[in-house]
Design an enzyme around this catalytic site. Sequence first.
Site, PDB file in Angstrom:
ATOM      1  N   HIS A   1       1.190  -1.149  -0.179  1.00 24.18           N
ATOM      2  CA  HIS A   1       0.360  -0.315  -0.235  1.00 24.18           C
ATOM      3  C   HIS A   1       0.925   1.220  -0.326  1.00 24.18           C
ATOM      4  O   HIS A   1       0.293   2.229   0.229  1.00 24.18           O
ATOM      5  CB  HIS A   1      -0.831  -0.278   1.135  1.00 24.18           C
ATOM      6  CG  HIS A   1      -2.349  -0.783   0.872  1.00 24.18           C
ATOM      7  ND1 HIS A   1      -3.664  -0.962   0.743  1.00 24.18           N
ATOM      8  CD2 HIS A   1      -2.129  -2.673   1.613  1.00 24.18           C
ATOM      9  CE1 HIS A   1      -3.864  -1.706   1.006  1.00 24.18           C
ATOM     10  NE2 HIS A   1      -3.433  -2.923   1.372  1.00 24.18           N
TER      11      HIS A   1
ATOM     12  N   LYS B   1      -8.913  13.865   4.615  1.00 18.60           N
ATOM     13  CA  LYS B   1      -7.811  12.707   4.298  1.00 18.60           C
ATOM     14  C   LYS B   1      -6.821  12.521   5.332  1.00 18.60           C
ATOM     15  O   LYS B   1      -7.071  14.058   5.599  1.00 18.60           O
ATOM     16  CB  LYS B   1      -6.493  12.976   3.113  1.00 18.60           C
ATOM     17  CG  LYS B   1      -6.608  14.159   3.038  1.00 18.60           C
ATOM     18  CD  LYS B   1      -5.666  14.004   1.199  1.00 18.60           C
ATOM     19  CE  LYS B   1      -6.627  13.393  -0.490  1.00 18.60           C
ATOM     20  NZ  LYS B   1      -6.920  12.668  -0.527  1.00 18.60           N
ATOM     21  N   ARG B   2      -5.798  11.675   5.276  1.00 17.65           N
ATOM     22  CA  ARG B   2      -4.388  11.942   6.980  1.00 17.65           C
ATOM     23  C   ARG B   2      -3.735  13.496   6.635  1.00 17.65           C
ATOM     24  O   ARG B   2      -3.986  13.414   5.431  1.00 17.65           O
ATOM     25  CB  ARG B   2      -3.823  11.169   6.674  1.00 17.65           C
ATOM     26  CG  ARG B   2      -4.733   9.618   7.444  1.00 17.65           C
ATOM     27  CD  ARG B   2      -4.954  10.081   9.295  1.00 17.65           C
ATOM     28  NE  ARG B   2      -3.911   9.815   9.649  1.00 17.65           N
ATOM     29  CZ  ARG B   2      -3.228   8.907  11.120  1.00 17.65           C
ATOM     30  NH1 ARG B   2      -4.364   8.341  11.001  1.00 17.65           N
ATOM     31  NH2 ARG B   2      -2.110   9.653  11.674  1.00 17.65           N
TER      32      ARG B   2
ATOM     33  N   LYS C   1       0.094  14.748   0.937  1.00 13.04           N
ATOM     34  CA  LYS C   1      -0.921  14.879   0.815  1.00 13.04           C
ATOM     35  C   LYS C   1      -1.265  16.447   0.089  1.00 13.04           C
ATOM     36  O   LYS C   1      -1.921  16.664  -0.491  1.00 13.04           O
ATOM     37  CB  LYS C   1      -1.890  14.448   1.460  1.00 13.04           C
ATOM     38  CG  LYS C   1      -1.768  12.806   2.164  1.00 13.04           C
ATOM     39  CD  LYS C   1      -2.647  12.634   2.644  1.00 13.04           C
ATOM     40  CE  LYS C   1      -2.538  11.065   2.880  1.00 13.04           C
ATOM     41  NZ  LYS C   1      -3.684   9.772   1.915  1.00 13.04           N
TER      42      LYS C   1
ATOM     43  N   THR D   1      -8.946   6.911  -1.570  1.00 12.91           N
ATOM     44  CA  THR D   1     -10.098   6.052  -1.970  1.00 12.91           C
ATOM     45  C   THR D   1     -11.263   7.347  -1.566  1.00 12.91           C
ATOM     46  O   THR D   1     -12.285   7.654  -2.248  1.00 12.91           O
ATOM     47  CB  THR D   1     -10.579   4.640  -1.311  1.00 12.91           C
ATOM     48  OG1 THR D   1      -9.960   5.233   0.255  1.00 12.91           O
ATOM     49  CG2 THR D   1      -9.644   3.172  -1.522  1.00 12.91           C
TER      50      THR D   1
ATOM     51  N   LYS E   1     -14.657   7.860  -3.282  1.00 14.98           N
ATOM     52  CA  LYS E   1     -15.962   8.789  -2.889  1.00 14.98           C
ATOM     53  C   LYS E   1     -16.538   9.797  -2.843  1.00 14.98           C
ATOM     54  O   LYS E   1     -17.786   9.480  -3.112  1.00 14.98           O
ATOM     55  CB  LYS E   1     -15.954   8.433  -1.404  1.00 14.98           C
ATOM     56  CG  LYS E   1     -15.311   7.089  -1.058  1.00 14.98           C
ATOM     57  CD  LYS E   1     -14.518   6.751   0.774  1.00 14.98           C
ATOM     58  CE  LYS E   1     -14.378   5.283   1.256  1.00 14.98           C
ATOM     59  NZ  LYS E   1     -13.368   6.528   2.336  1.00 14.98           N
TER      60      LYS E   1
HETATM   61  C1  26W Z   1       4.620   2.122   9.850  1.00 22.13           C
HETATM   62  C2  26W Z   1       3.393   2.265   9.749  1.00 22.13           C
HETATM   63  C3  26W Z   1       2.447   2.165   8.867  1.00 22.13           C
HETATM   64  C4  26W Z   1       0.863   1.761   9.458  1.00 22.13           C
HETATM   65  C5  26W Z   1      -0.321   2.171   7.979  1.00 22.13           C
HETATM   66  C6  26W Z   1       2.561   2.664   7.547  1.00 22.13           C
HETATM   67  C7  26W Z   1       2.371   2.704   6.347  1.00 22.13           C
HETATM   68  C8  26W Z   1       0.796   2.503   6.865  1.00 22.13           C
HETATM   69  C9  26W Z   1      -0.622   2.130   5.235  1.00 22.13           C
HETATM   70  C10 26W Z   1      -0.266   1.078   5.032  1.00 22.13           C
HETATM   71  C11 26W Z   1      -1.097   3.917   4.746  1.00 22.13           C
HETATM   72  C12 26W Z   1      -2.007   3.819   4.009  1.00 22.13           C
HETATM   73  O1  26W Z   1      -2.970   3.321   4.789  1.00 22.13           O
HETATM   74  N1  26W Z   1      -1.884   3.488   2.635  1.00 22.13           N
HETATM   75  C13 26W Z   1      -3.489   4.011   1.815  1.00 22.13           C
HETATM   76  O2  26W Z   1      -3.574   2.704   1.354  1.00 22.13           O
HETATM   77  C14 26W Z   1      -4.732   3.149   0.652  1.00 22.13           C
HETATM   78  C15 26W Z   1      -5.383   2.078   0.844  1.00 22.13           C
HETATM   79  O3  26W Z   1      -4.400   0.996  -0.383  1.00 22.13           O
HETATM   80  C16 26W Z   1      -4.920   4.286  -0.211  1.00 22.13           C
HETATM   81  O4  26W Z   1      -5.251   4.005  -1.580  1.00 22.13           O
HETATM   82  C17 26W Z   1      -3.294   5.341   0.357  1.00 22.13           C
HETATM   83  O5  26W Z   1      -3.218   5.351  -1.459  1.00 22.13           O
HETATM   84  C18 26W Z   1      -2.311   4.437   1.304  1.00 22.13           C
HETATM   85  O6  26W Z   1      -1.282   5.840   1.058  1.00 22.13           O
END
Ligand code: 26W
Length: 808
Positions: free
Chosen positions: A356, A544-545, A550, A652, A656
């Site tokens: 991701h 969004k976060r 971003k 995503t 939406k």
């Molecule tokens: C190190 C902790 C950590 C925790 C969560 C690192 C990274 C994450 C995720 C990978 C962050 C995340 O939510 N990524 C997002 O995933 C979505 C679903 O696939 C994508 O639509 C977003 O672009 C992506 O940033």
Amino acid sequence: MYTIKTFQQLLTDKLAKHQGTTVEEASDKDLYYAVASIVKEEMNENWLKTRQKYKEQDERQVYYISMEFLIGRLMESNLLNCGMLDVCTDTLKSLGRDPEAVYNQEHDAALGNGGLGRLAACFLDSIASLRYAGHGSGIRYRYGLFEQRIIHGNQVELPDYWLKEDYPWETRKPEEALKVQFGGEVHTHRRFDGSLEFSYNDVDIVRAVPYDVQVAGYDNDVVNTLRLWSAELPPEDSSILADSESKYYHHLDHMHSIEQISGFLYPDDSHYEGKELRIKQQYFLVSATLQNIIREYKERHRAPLHKLHEKIVIQINDTHPSLAVPELMRILMDDEGFSWEEAWEVTTQTIAYTNHTTLSEALEKWPVDMIKNLLPRVFMIIYEINERFCKGIWFDHPELRDRIPEVAVIAHDQVHMAHLAIVGSFSVNGVAKLHTEILKNKEMKPFYDLFPEKFNNKTNGITHRRWLLQVNPKLSDVITEAIGPQWIKQPSKLIGLMRYSNDQPFLDKISSVKQHNKLVLAQLIKERTGITVNENSIFDVQIKRLHEYKRQLLNIFHVIYLYNELKDNPALDLTPRTFIFAAKAAPSYHMAKEVIKLIHHVASVVNNDKDIGDKLKVIFLENYNVSLAEKIIPAAELSEQISTASKEASGTGNMKMMMNGAITVGTLDGANIEIRDLVGDPNIFIFGLNSEEVLDYYAHGGYNAKGIYHTDERVRKIMDQLNGGEFGSQEIEFKDIFYHILYNNDPYFVLKDFDPYIETHELIERSYRNQKAWQKMSVANIAYSGKFSSDRTIHEYASDIWKLKPLK
Ligand code: 26W
């Protein structure tokens, strides 16, 4: 099915029997629990039947393991999927009660950070709605994602103790608890037949207790399960008789540290941190899930475990559950007597991995010593995986020998979880076309060269049931009136709306729904912030976060630019705008918090300036979560998807808002590209550097932020305003942002994309003035959004990776 009358009766009975109260006396909370209990009972029978059918039909099943499931509230979605939403809402109204007040009693379950966790929740909905045998597996965190409060523009975090009241959707299953082992020493013994046996000393045992949450499919009687694991002290340890104060305290301490494993969700999705508790959480989830899978497999099949991969597939959501690889190896070898080769064969045909993110700071790498101490046997297996993998390259791919350090599972005293996940799985997928291409050609190129057959793309999706049907009933009605209700089960049918793109009465309906939704949001804004917004202004939304990539900063630069323009020229003919932000920053992410503060300070200057009036308003809605998104999205007109190209894996929220008729202003990043490919350039506003240009700058340099500062007066003015404390007070300046951009050379290209962004917004402004053209764009976006239903995504996972057949 129920009528208002029968539903009323049911509700009355429930209230009397369970809460000892009447409809008249009942609080909203009483009503909430009564309705939940009705829905849960409704689902129970189908839950049982679904499990029985899975047993009888004995088809392949998928387990979706994820550290996050951002499910939000379940009342309305469960009612909807069970076909009871309308009757329940009408019944409550008929009793003189406010249905929304009742539904709002539910605490939004925030067991996730953002995109990745919400995706997992959408997938569960689609898996059940498409009749697939799929199970979610996650952690029942006692504290979800923190609650955000803003104090003087600063984010502060409050703990989210979401379980303080009964959670009606879960069922505790203590009889299915399992044990997970940590620490200790491993001893290796050779058996008579030469095989190895492992025994352990001094291990810590944690009890994993499952709590099951039902996942109802839409109008199909399927009810699947999301199993959330809670960490507890094993009962045999809790009966310890302490004969001294210190023993007693030690015991409490021990219990506390065990319960911590499912204590809270880590709130950081931007910077990986090698925290021991986090790896404990990951192993706890993985070990409990795998033991559970093996137990269920044995109950269901006489076939030996050597055929596990014929019946089971495990999808791991990012690398967070990648210890599934060594853990499955461990179980198969140590508990089931497999040889290494046999175990490897089964493991690598069972596990599939979704990536991701390509942000290097988010890639998980764990210190070898930490894993060795905490999971000594698992570490031995990781070590062996690495040895065999590296040897394999050395001998079979001499051309790649000098790249071994780049691809090794263990390098520089760290375990690289992405490498472990790729080596140990049969499928590696990205979440949008561009993202998958970047994985193949850049981030994971050496792996792609080694295993091209593993790599594939699965563009993300969202459940259109929640994100259109449930949150925007008025728009849904207009759609159904035009093209019939088939789109609900076949979202690609939304394309039928294109027939109406020149039908003025239809366009009018679409725009009056939007107007209505804007009014509703304006009311919410008024209640929560006290600010009155102009409901005829453009609702320009970025939710969004908060991350540098971003680029909420670019958005607020646009606001400042417009503000400066209006101050210079009060007569400027500008279509009024309401900028709506909502975002949580990771608690330790300084720059992100600075941006939140900046948004607030700009808001207070702009919103209180009499010269500006209601031409510009800047709104920051605090505590962004699923429920808030549900209220904002139906009212959005412009969807800001402005990440630095190449950085947003998919996004995503873009899907939406498109589905609710907003037009995207965005970069060619993530799924924006696929949105553009569908709706075409006239129906989207694309601007800025593309991913190749960005990657080229990163590789070869050539960008100079200071140059832009010196040549573009508009930029210089804004930057100097930040530096000079114009949007703050004497104590509050935004020097950190100023210096970061100028002296770290603007790593996210905010200044570089500023000019095209402003120009694009000028085009947007002109387009908005032609309301009919805007409405047509809006309809095109809704019509083409069917592709972004997670039903399409899940069909693709099921047919390409999981090889599942729907339940008959
Ligand atoms: C190190 C902790 C950590 C925790 C969560 C690192 C990274 C994450 C995720 C990978 C962050 C995340 O939510 N990524 C997002 O995933 C979505 C679903 O696939 C994508 O639509 C977003 O672009 C992506 O940033």
